[in-house]
Design an enzyme around this catalytic site. Structure first.
Site, PDB file in Angstrom:
ATOM      1  N   TYR A 144       0.824  -1.211   0.000  1.00  0.00           N
ATOM      2  CA  TYR A 144       0.000   0.000   0.000  1.00  0.00           C
ATOM      3  C   TYR A 144       0.861   1.264   0.000  1.00  0.00           C
ATOM      4  O   TYR A 144       0.363   2.357  -0.231  1.00  0.00           O
ATOM      5  CB  TYR A 144      -0.922   0.049   1.215  1.00  0.00           C
ATOM      6  CG  TYR A 144      -1.922  -1.075   1.339  1.00  0.00           C
ATOM      7  CD1 TYR A 144      -2.105  -2.003   0.313  1.00  0.00           C
ATOM      8  CD2 TYR A 144      -2.684  -1.219   2.494  1.00  0.00           C
ATOM      9  CE1 TYR A 144      -3.019  -3.034   0.437  1.00  0.00           C
ATOM     10  CE2 TYR A 144      -3.605  -2.249   2.627  1.00  0.00           C
ATOM     11  CZ  TYR A 144      -3.759  -3.157   1.604  1.00  0.00           C
ATOM     12  OH  TYR A 144      -4.671  -4.183   1.740  1.00  0.00           O
ATOM     13  N   HIS A 166       0.723 -11.705   1.843  1.00  0.00           N
ATOM     14  CA  HIS A 166      -0.301 -10.998   1.079  1.00  0.00           C
ATOM     15  C   HIS A 166      -0.872 -11.823  -0.075  1.00  0.00           C
ATOM     16  O   HIS A 166      -2.062 -11.703  -0.393  1.00  0.00           O
ATOM     17  CB  HIS A 166       0.278  -9.683   0.538  1.00  0.00           C
ATOM     18  CG  HIS A 166      -0.746  -8.629   0.301  1.00  0.00           C
ATOM     19  ND1 HIS A 166      -0.456  -7.283   0.328  1.00  0.00           N
ATOM     20  CD2 HIS A 166      -2.067  -8.697   0.010  1.00  0.00           C
ATOM     21  CE1 HIS A 166      -1.558  -6.590   0.091  1.00  0.00           C
ATOM     22  NE2 HIS A 166      -2.548  -7.426  -0.122  1.00  0.00           N
TER      23      HIS A 166
END
Length: 284
Positions: free
Chosen positions: A49, A111
């Site tokens: 992010y 992730h």
């Protein structure tokens, strides 16, 4: 805030706040601060992010102002593909802690189920056993990959964070996660509004029954299924609304009506297809 207990005995808030796609650093720091001030205690970020440092600023401000203490917060980050493998993952998590300004993390997830995620998980396991991470888990792992890791790793994942929303209800994933004691978290609980979610007649009618918004109905539906929703907004009034979930209960008939909305199809993409592997591998 209500809490759930993970398979290693630690408690995690029953609803969390995510910062995906909040890239402006000042806005992200402000949003995290506002979320904590609104009552959120679970903050979910990720290396990919590119806002861990801003998240850390928001956390530090909330702590400095006495709104919350560090031990009241539950901070999550995720290891991206460019840090897959034992040594890269260890180095990346040291950097994540530096950026977040934290001496330990509450939850770290792999992730994506690609690359050397076994090496990544070994690094996470070491940090978990050393007390630098309180719980470890995965994200976007479908049942076959989750069961494989649960059977062969030294530590069974505590969490699997996957897409769950009324149009993709992940019943099979929930079944296998429950068998191995893995807590499911939901990313994109609103499907980013796809499929007309916010104007869906069934969800709207259920909301009207309780004096709640469609968003609140969806989040409550997830909580009643034993799933921890991760929602996102930049507006303080919406933060408060998205936490106002614990004063009503959906009836069995309402739960059954929402169950009928399931298409068992991702509103984004299926992580198991070759095209998805190629797409994700090129992202960062």
């Amino acid at each position: 805030m209500e809490y759930i207990t993970l398979n290693n005995g630690i408690k995690m808030p029953a609803a969390g706040f995510g910062v995906f796609q909040i890239k402006d650093a000042d806005e992200c720091a402000r949003v995290v601060y506002d979320a904590i001030a609104s009552g959120y205690r679970l903050i979910d970020t990720a290396q990919s992010y590119y806002n861990e440092e801003a998240v850390g600023r928001g956390i530090a401000r909330a702590i400095d102002e006495g709104i919350v203490s560090r031990d009241e917060l539950f901070i999550t980050t995720k290891v991206w593909l460019n840090a897959a493998g034992y040594e890269p993952a260890k180095d990346s998590l040291a950097e994540s802690m530096r950026k977040l300004g934290l001496g330990y993390l509450d939850l770290v997830l792999i992730h994506q189920p690609y690359g050397d995620y076994y090496g990544t998980y070994r690094a996470m396991t070491e940090l978990y056993q050393a007390g630098r991470i309180r719980a470890i888990g995965v994200s976007n792992f479908y049942p076959d990959r989750l069961v494989d890791l649960a059977l062969h790793a030294d530590v069974v994942p505590a969490v699997d964070q996957i897409e769950v929303n009324p149009f993709d209800q992940k019943n099979e994933s929930l079944k296998w996660a429950a068998k191995y004691g893995v807590q499911v978290e939901a990313w994109a609980p609103f499907a980013e509004g796809r499929g007309g979610l916010f104007t869906n007649p069934e969800l709207t009618a259920i909301g009207e029954n309780h004096g709640k918004s469609v968003g609140q109905v969806v989040l409550r539906w997830l909580i009643q299924r034993g799933i921890v929703p991760i929602s996102k907004t930049t507006r303080k009034e919406r933060m408060a609304e998205n936490l106002n979930l614990f004063d009503f209960q959906l009836t069995p008939d309402e739960m059954a009506a929402i169950a009928k909305l399931d298409t068992a199809t991702s509103q984004f993409f299926d992580h198991r297809t070759p095209e998805s592997v190629e797409y994700v591998a090129k992202l960062h």
